[in-house]
Design a protein around this motif. Sequence first.
Motif, PDB file in Angstrom:
ATOM      1  N   GLY A 132      16.117 -23.185  72.365  1.00 39.72           N
ATOM      2  CA  GLY A 132      16.669 -22.220  73.318  1.00 39.72           C
ATOM      3  C   GLY A 132      15.653 -21.804  74.364  1.00 39.72           C
ATOM      4  N   ASN A 133      14.407 -21.586  73.941  1.00 35.87           N
ATOM      5  CA  ASN A 133      13.355 -21.205  74.888  1.00 35.87           C
ATOM      6  C   ASN A 133      13.056 -22.329  75.870  1.00 35.87           C
ATOM      7  OD1 ASN A 133      13.130 -18.663  73.764  1.00 35.87           O
ATOM      8  ND2 ASN A 133      11.426 -19.232  72.427  1.00 35.87           N
ATOM      9  N   LEU A 134      13.037 -23.560  75.374  1.00 37.61           N
ATOM     10  CA  LEU A 134      12.834 -24.710  76.266  1.00 37.61           C
ATOM     11  C   LEU A 134      13.945 -24.765  77.310  1.00 37.61           C
ATOM     12  CD1 LEU A 134      11.493 -27.396  77.132  1.00 37.61           C
ATOM     13  CD2 LEU A 134      12.918 -28.519  75.370  1.00 37.61           C
ATOM     14  N   LYS A 135      15.183 -24.620  76.868  1.00 43.67           N
ATOM     15  CA  LYS A 135      16.312 -24.674  77.807  1.00 43.67           C
ATOM     16  C   LYS A 135      16.243 -23.555  78.830  1.00 43.67           C
ATOM     17  CE  LYS A 135      19.664 -24.879  74.867  1.00 43.67           C
ATOM     18  NZ  LYS A 135      21.043 -25.025  74.424  1.00 43.67           N
ATOM     19  N   GLU A 136      15.870 -22.370  78.386  1.00 46.97           N
ATOM     20  CA  GLU A 136      15.749 -21.237  79.305  1.00 46.97           C
ATOM     21  C   GLU A 136      14.648 -21.495  80.340  1.00 46.97           C
ATOM     22  OE1 GLU A 136      15.970 -16.530  78.645  1.00 46.97           O
ATOM     23  OE2 GLU A 136      14.220 -17.479  77.700  1.00 46.97           O
ATOM     24  N   ASP A 137      13.510 -21.990  79.883  1.00 47.78           N
ATOM     25  CA  ASP A 137      12.408 -22.304  80.800  1.00 47.78           C
ATOM     26  C   ASP A 137      12.826 -23.357  81.822  1.00 47.78           C
ATOM     27  OD1 ASP A 137      10.803 -20.512  79.423  1.00 47.78           O
ATOM     28  OD2 ASP A 137       9.689 -22.073  78.324  1.00 47.78           O
ATOM     29  N   LEU A 138      13.497 -24.406  81.355  1.00 48.82           N
ATOM     30  CA  LEU A 138      13.932 -25.472  82.268  1.00 48.82           C
ATOM     31  C   LEU A 138      14.975 -24.970  83.258  1.00 48.82           C
ATOM     32  CD1 LEU A 138      14.081 -28.397  79.697  1.00 48.82           C
ATOM     33  CD2 LEU A 138      12.510 -28.222  81.646  1.00 48.82           C
ATOM     34  N   ALA A 139      15.884 -24.130  82.797  1.00 45.41           N
ATOM     35  CA  ALA A 139      16.903 -23.572  83.695  1.00 45.41           C
ATOM     36  C   ALA A 139      16.254 -22.712  84.774  1.00 45.41           C
ATOM     37  CB  ALA A 139      17.926 -22.759  82.904  1.00 45.41           C
ATOM     38  N   ASN A 140      15.215 -21.976  84.412  1.00 50.96           N
ATOM     39  CA  ASN A 140      14.498 -21.166  85.399  1.00 50.96           C
ATOM     40  C   ASN A 140      13.725 -22.046  86.385  1.00 50.96           C
ATOM     41  OD1 ASN A 140      15.410 -18.711  84.391  1.00 50.96           O
ATOM     42  ND2 ASN A 140      13.699 -18.534  82.953  1.00 50.96           N
ATOM     43  N   GLN A 141      13.206 -23.164  85.869  1.00 49.70           N
ATOM     44  CA  GLN A 141      12.453 -24.097  86.722  1.00 49.70           C
ATOM     45  C   GLN A 141      13.366 -24.883  87.657  1.00 49.70           C
ATOM     46  OE1 GLN A 141       9.985 -26.173  83.732  1.00 49.70           O
ATOM     47  NE2 GLN A 141       8.816 -26.938  85.478  1.00 49.70           N
ATOM     48  N   TYR A 142      14.541 -25.262  87.165  1.00 53.95           N
ATOM     49  CA  TYR A 142      15.446 -26.154  87.902  1.00 53.95           C
ATOM     50  C   TYR A 142      16.861 -25.565  87.992  1.00 53.95           C
ATOM     51  CZ  TYR A 142      11.704 -29.377  86.554  1.00 53.95           C
ATOM     52  OH  TYR A 142      10.489 -29.962  86.339  1.00 53.95           O
ATOM     53  N   PRO A 143      17.022 -24.411  88.617  1.00 53.42           N
ATOM     54  CA  PRO A 143      18.328 -23.750  88.614  1.00 53.42           C
ATOM     55  C   PRO A 143      19.428 -24.503  89.374  1.00 53.42           C
ATOM     56  CG  PRO A 143      16.822 -22.628  90.092  1.00 53.42           C
ATOM     57  CD  PRO A 143      16.019 -23.653  89.355  1.00 53.42           C
ATOM     58  N   LYS A 144      19.054 -25.439  90.207  1.00 50.74           N
ATOM     59  CA  LYS A 144      20.053 -26.185  91.002  1.00 50.74           C
ATOM     60  C   LYS A 144      19.993 -27.687  90.736  1.00 50.74           C
ATOM     61  CE  LYS A 144      21.194 -22.679  93.864  1.00 50.74           C
ATOM     62  NZ  LYS A 144      22.346 -21.933  93.484  1.00 50.74           N
ATOM     63  N   ASP A 145      19.270 -28.092  89.706  1.00 52.69           N
ATOM     64  CA  ASP A 145      19.039 -29.522  89.472  1.00 52.69           C
ATOM     65  C   ASP A 145      19.309 -29.872  88.010  1.00 52.69           C
ATOM     66  OD1 ASP A 145      18.167 -32.141  89.343  1.00 52.69           O
ATOM     67  OD2 ASP A 145      16.263 -31.755  90.366  1.00 52.69           O
ATOM     68  N   ILE A 146      20.586 -30.168  87.695  1.00 53.48           N
ATOM     69  CA  ILE A 146      20.967 -30.461  86.315  1.00 53.48           C
ATOM     70  C   ILE A 146      20.265 -31.713  85.783  1.00 53.48           C
ATOM     71  CG2 ILE A 146      23.061 -31.760  86.955  1.00 53.48           C
ATOM     72  CD1 ILE A 146      22.728 -29.460  83.872  1.00 53.48           C
ATOM     73  N   GLU A 147      19.985 -32.663  86.657  1.00 52.47           N
ATOM     74  CA  GLU A 147      19.300 -33.890  86.214  1.00 52.47           C
ATOM     75  C   GLU A 147      17.880 -33.589  85.744  1.00 52.47           C
ATOM     76  OE1 GLU A 147      20.822 -36.778  85.781  1.00 52.47           O
ATOM     77  OE2 GLU A 147      22.665 -35.888  86.576  1.00 52.47           O
ATOM     78  N   ALA A 148      17.144 -32.776  86.507  1.00 58.56           N
ATOM     79  CA  ALA A 148      15.784 -32.411  86.106  1.00 58.56           C
ATOM     80  C   ALA A 148      15.815 -31.585  84.822  1.00 58.56           C
ATOM     81  CB  ALA A 148      15.086 -31.636  87.223  1.00 58.56           C
ATOM     82  N   TYR A 149      16.798 -30.709  84.699  1.00 59.61           N
ATOM     83  CA  TYR A 149      16.965 -29.921  83.479  1.00 59.61           C
ATOM     84  C   TYR A 149      17.175 -30.853  82.285  1.00 59.61           C
ATOM     85  CZ  TYR A 149      19.457 -27.044  80.044  1.00 59.61           C
ATOM     86  OH  TYR A 149      19.872 -26.435  78.882  1.00 59.61           O
ATOM     87  N   MET A 150      18.073 -31.824  82.419  1.00 58.12           N
ATOM     88  CA  MET A 150      18.366 -32.767  81.334  1.00 58.12           C
ATOM     89  C   MET A 150      17.133 -33.614  81.010  1.00 58.12           C
ATOM     90  SD  MET A 150      21.457 -32.029  80.517  1.00 58.12           S
ATOM     91  CE  MET A 150      22.063 -33.366  79.541  1.00 58.12           C
ATOM     92  N   ASP A 151      16.471 -34.087  82.042  1.00 59.48           N
ATOM     93  CA  ASP A 151      15.256 -34.887  81.825  1.00 59.48           C
ATOM     94  C   ASP A 151      14.195 -34.086  81.081  1.00 59.48           C
ATOM     95  OD1 ASP A 151      16.419 -37.036  83.120  1.00 59.48           O
ATOM     96  OD2 ASP A 151      15.321 -36.734  85.008  1.00 59.48           O
ATOM     97  N   GLY A 152      14.074 -32.811  81.410  1.00 63.30           N
ATOM     98  CA  GLY A 152      13.063 -31.959  80.806  1.00 63.30           C
ATOM     99  C   GLY A 152      13.263 -31.730  79.318  1.00 63.30           C
ATOM    100  N   LYS A 153      14.493 -31.806  78.870  1.00 68.01           N
ATOM    101  CA  LYS A 153      14.730 -31.582  77.442  1.00 68.01           C
ATOM    102  C   LYS A 153      14.985 -32.878  76.683  1.00 68.01           C
ATOM    103  CE  LYS A 153      19.622 -30.504  77.499  1.00 68.01           C
ATOM    104  NZ  LYS A 153      20.584 -29.921  76.624  1.00 68.01           N
ATOM    105  N   ASP A 154      14.959 -34.007  77.360  1.00 69.41           N
ATOM    106  CA  ASP A 154      15.299 -35.294  76.752  1.00 69.41           C
ATOM    107  C   ASP A 154      14.440 -35.617  75.533  1.00 69.41           C
ATOM    108  OD1 ASP A 154      16.849 -37.849  76.898  1.00 69.41           O
ATOM    109  OD2 ASP A 154      14.819 -38.659  77.167  1.00 69.41           O
ATOM    110  N   ARG A 155      13.132 -35.522  75.662  1.00 64.73           N
ATOM    111  CA  ARG A 155      12.237 -35.879  74.553  1.00 64.73           C
ATOM    112  C   ARG A 155      12.457 -34.963  73.349  1.00 64.73           C
ATOM    113  NH1 ARG A 155       5.901 -35.341  74.819  1.00 64.73           N
ATOM    114  NH2 ARG A 155       5.490 -35.602  72.622  1.00 64.73           N
ATOM    115  N   PHE A 156      12.573 -33.662  73.619  1.00 61.09           N
ATOM    116  CA  PHE A 156      12.807 -32.700  72.542  1.00 61.09           C
ATOM    117  C   PHE A 156      14.116 -33.035  71.823  1.00 61.09           C
ATOM    118  CE2 PHE A 156      14.371 -28.890  70.562  1.00 61.09           C
ATOM    119  CZ  PHE A 156      13.242 -28.269  70.045  1.00 61.09           C
ATOM    120  N   VAL A 157      15.157 -33.332  72.594  1.00 66.60           N
ATOM    121  CA  VAL A 157      16.471 -33.616  72.006  1.00 66.60           C
ATOM    122  C   VAL A 157      16.435 -34.885  71.162  1.00 66.60           C
ATOM    123  CG1 VAL A 157      18.858 -34.259  72.566  1.00 66.60           C
ATOM    124  CG2 VAL A 157      17.778 -32.325  73.721  1.00 66.60           C
TER     125      VAL A 157
END
Length: 171
Positions: A132-157
């Motif tokens: 949840g914290n990772l997702k929150e951090d990524l959403a704050n980093q990439y609020p308009k870029d769903i692809e970057a958000y998805m890429d950012g959590k890919d390894r963790f997932v």
Amino acid sequence: MNVVVTEYNDNWNQRFREESQKMKEIFDDELIEIHHIGSTSVPGLKAKPIIDIMPVVKDIEKIDSFNEQMIELGYECMGELGMIGRRYFRKGGDNRTHQVHVFQADNKDDLTRHLAVRDYLRAHSNEAKQYGNLKEDLANQYPKDIEAYMDGKDRFVKELESKALRWYMNN
């Protein structure tokens, strides 16, 4: 699509129940069972407020015949959308509210993967919090870029899925 991650909301379960009842009426005899999956199905987990629903059906090919009824409920019918053996529907456009991932009952790999991750996170609150914290951090980093958000959590997932599957198979 805007990327918004919020604190867990108790209403997500109710929204799942309401929408799954509509699915039961549409898919009728074709439906075997229906599951609440994804982050909104894990109490306490921060998530994008999108309800993921996983109907399990007898014959995936017959699901296409229900497209008109799904459209009447406000869904876009997206076909397989890159995942062989799935039918995917989404509701809400850029402010998505629901996603439906329909699988045939003998598609054990995809069904097991989704259920394993959900159940693993329910049983391992520390990992759920970390996710949840990772997702929150990524959403704050990439609020308009769903692809970057998805890429950012890919390894963790991917690591999460691997751990969850091992755990699920041993329980």
